[in-house]
Scaffold this motif. Structure first.
Motif, PDB file in Angstrom:
ATOM      1  N   UNK A   1       7.678   3.333   2.735  1.00 28.10           N
ATOM      2  CA  UNK A   1       6.233   3.466   2.977  1.00 28.10           C
ATOM      3  C   UNK A   1       5.926   4.540   4.016  1.00 28.10           C
ATOM      4  N   UNK A   2       6.899   5.343   4.402  1.00 25.96           N
ATOM      5  CA  UNK A   2       6.707   6.264   5.523  1.00 25.96           C
ATOM      6  C   UNK A   2       5.657   7.340   5.261  1.00 25.96           C
ATOM      7  N   UNK A   3       5.406   7.689   4.000  1.00 26.14           N
ATOM      8  CA  UNK A   3       4.457   8.756   3.693  1.00 26.14           C
ATOM      9  C   UNK A   3       3.057   8.243   3.398  1.00 26.14           C
ATOM     10  N   UNK A   4       2.858   6.933   3.518  1.00 25.15           N
ATOM     11  CA  UNK A   4       1.518   6.388   3.325  1.00 25.15           C
ATOM     12  C   UNK A   4       0.631   6.721   4.523  1.00 25.15           C
ATOM     13  N   UNK A   5      -0.661   6.780   4.287  1.00 28.40           N
ATOM     14  CA  UNK A   5      -1.608   7.008   5.364  1.00 28.40           C
ATOM     15  C   UNK A   5      -1.860   8.461   5.685  1.00 28.40           C
ATOM     16  N   UNK A   6      -1.170   9.374   5.003  1.00 29.89           N
ATOM     17  CA  UNK A   6      -1.405  10.807   5.208  1.00 29.89           C
ATOM     18  C   UNK A   6      -2.526  11.242   4.271  1.00 29.89           C
ATOM     19  N   UNK A   7      -3.611  11.749   4.839  1.00 34.45           N
ATOM     20  CA  UNK A   7      -4.749  12.157   4.017  1.00 34.45           C
ATOM     21  C   UNK A   7      -4.381  13.346   3.136  1.00 34.45           C
ATOM     22  N   UNK A   8      -4.876  13.331   1.914  1.00 36.47           N
ATOM     23  CA  UNK A   8      -4.610  14.416   0.990  1.00 36.47           C
ATOM     24  C   UNK A   8      -5.585  15.568   1.162  1.00 36.47           C
TER      25      UNK A   8
ATOM     26  N   UNK B   1      -1.854  12.785  -1.487  1.00 38.59           N
ATOM     27  CA  UNK B   1      -1.954  11.436  -0.930  1.00 38.59           C
ATOM     28  C   UNK B   1      -0.983  10.517  -1.667  1.00 38.59           C
ATOM     29  N   UNK B   2      -0.271   9.672  -0.915  1.00 36.18           N
ATOM     30  CA  UNK B   2       0.710   8.762  -1.491  1.00 36.18           C
ATOM     31  C   UNK B   2       0.329   7.322  -1.156  1.00 36.18           C
ATOM     32  N   UNK B   3       0.367   6.464  -2.169  1.00 35.75           N
ATOM     33  CA  UNK B   3       0.151   5.031  -1.993  1.00 35.75           C
ATOM     34  C   UNK B   3       1.365   4.315  -2.579  1.00 35.75           C
ATOM     35  N   UNK B   4       1.987   3.404  -1.805  1.00 37.78           N
ATOM     36  CA  UNK B   4       3.187   2.695  -2.252  1.00 37.78           C
ATOM     37  C   UNK B   4       2.844   1.222  -2.438  1.00 37.78           C
ATOM     38  N   UNK B   5       3.100   0.716  -3.640  1.00 35.51           N
ATOM     39  CA  UNK B   5       2.772  -0.681  -3.959  1.00 35.51           C
ATOM     40  C   UNK B   5       3.968  -1.430  -4.531  1.00 35.51           C
ATOM     41  N   UNK B   6       5.148  -0.900  -4.418  1.00 34.70           N
ATOM     42  CA  UNK B   6       6.313  -1.544  -5.008  1.00 34.70           C
ATOM     43  C   UNK B   6       6.765  -2.776  -4.249  1.00 34.70           C
ATOM     44  N   UNK B   7       7.543  -3.600  -4.949  1.00 33.00           N
ATOM     45  CA  UNK B   7       8.074  -4.843  -4.388  1.00 33.00           C
ATOM     46  C   UNK B   7       9.590  -4.762  -4.343  1.00 33.00           C
ATOM     47  N   UNK B   8      10.172  -5.140  -3.215  1.00 32.16           N
ATOM     48  CA  UNK B   8      11.620  -5.134  -3.081  1.00 32.16           C
ATOM     49  C   UNK B   8      12.179  -6.514  -2.853  1.00 32.16           C
ATOM     50  N   UNK B   9      13.286  -6.847  -3.522  1.00 35.97           N
ATOM     51  CA  UNK B   9      14.001  -8.110  -3.318  1.00 35.97           C
ATOM     52  C   UNK B   9      15.459  -7.741  -3.048  1.00 35.97           C
ATOM     53  N   UNK B  10      15.871  -7.933  -1.796  1.00 38.82           N
ATOM     54  CA  UNK B  10      17.160  -7.421  -1.349  1.00 38.82           C
ATOM     55  C   UNK B  10      17.230  -5.910  -1.607  1.00 38.82           C
ATOM     56  N   UNK B  11      16.085  -5.306  -1.476  1.00 42.86           N
ATOM     57  CA  UNK B  11      15.928  -3.865  -1.658  1.00 42.86           C
ATOM     58  C   UNK B  11      14.592  -3.479  -1.063  1.00 42.86           C
ATOM     59  N   UNK B  12      14.126  -2.299  -1.297  1.00 41.07           N
ATOM     60  CA  UNK B  12      12.866  -1.931  -0.688  1.00 41.07           C
ATOM     61  C   UNK B  12      12.288  -0.618  -1.173  1.00 41.07           C
TER      62      UNK B  12
END
Length: 276
Positions: free
Chosen positions: A172-179, A158-169
């Motif tokens: 999040x494409x792998x979020x929501x996939x059950x482990x 399972x993947x959870x993405x919590x990063x912040x991007x400023x003129x970057x990113x």
């Protein structure tokens, strides 16, 4: 690094252990950036133990003063379940830095509860496909300044993405996939400025090879089945042709016998007429 068998081929894990020593030496001021980059290039291009040995010979390792040794014994095989890959304890590597350069964490290594990495005008790869995990939940903290990083996870995690991007990113494409049950949870966090952090899911090389072999075997079995069917159809057709040919011969022979009998009967009738 061992001097007992310098001609033996080095593995990715061997090269990564040497690279970790170099990063520690850079952070402690034992190497300047030019020396670090030169030795790191030599590390990742090394092919044998003998190539790796001189790279850290003048550097202390873990305060002990000895160069890292390469294990000459094969590690035990995993049981294939997630329980055997969540080991507890400490990680084998807790941080990575790339300044106008790059870093990799891949192969058989232990992911700590929190792994910090930084890239400035550079990039890095954190590959978890063959890794063990210090805990059931780990954090990959990525800071990318005009650079990029890529986190590779295996299926089932399972993947959870919590990063912040400023003129970057952050990807999040792998979020929501059950482990899978018992699989670790990976949290990707951090900050990206004029840079990016990617997350992708890939199978291991061994699993990819296994799937390829399964597909090859299935194709072979289908080809053999089609060949058997073709041979069976051909055998049936030959039997049918032989049966027809035999029937035709018998039919022709009967007509010939009937025609011969009539000729003989006519000949006898002509002889009787001449006698009378």
């Amino acid at each position: 690094m061992t001097d007992d068998a310098p001609e033996l081929r080095a593995s990715d894990a061997d090269r990564e252990r040497v690279a970790e020593v170099l990063r520690d030496a850079l952070a402690e001021g034992r190497l300047d950036m030019a020396e670090f980059e030169e030795r790191l290039d030599a590390t990742y291009s090394a092919r044998t133990y003998g190539d790796l040995a001189p790279i850290t010979r003048d550097l202390p390792v873990g305060g002990a003063g000895a160069a890292p040794r390469v294990s000459m014994t094969k590690e035990p095989e995993r049981d294939g379940g997630w329980a055997g890959r969540i080991t507890g304890g400490e990680g084998s590597s807790t941080w990575a830095v790339a300044v106008m350069s790059g870093f990799q964490r891949k192969g058989r290594w232990t992911v700590p509860r929190r792994f910090n990495c930084f890239a400035f005008w550079g990039g890095g790869e954190i590959d978890l496909r063959d890794a063990d995990f210090a805990a059931g939940e780990v954090v990959i903290n990525c800071v990318a300044i005009m650079g990029g990083m890529n986190v590779v996870v295996p299926p089932g995690v399972e993947v959870v993405v919590r990063g912040i991007g400023f003129m970057g990113g952050f990807d999040h494409s792998e979020e929501g996939v059950l482990g899978d049950p018992g699989a670790p949870r990976v949290i990707v966090t951090g900050f990206a400025f004029w840079g990016g952090v990617g997350v992708e899911r890939k199978v291991t090389r061994a699993e990819r090879q296994r799937l390829k072999e399964e597909r090859r075997q299935e194709k072979l079995e289908r080809r053999q089945e089609r060949e058997r069917e073709r041979l069976e159809r051909g055998s049936g057709q030959r039997e049918l042709d032989a049966s027809r040919s035999d029937g035709h011969d018998r039919h022709g022979l009967g007509l010939h016998d009937l025609h011969g009998g009539r000729e003989r009967e006519l000949e006898r009738e002509r002889e009787r007429r001449r006698d009378t």
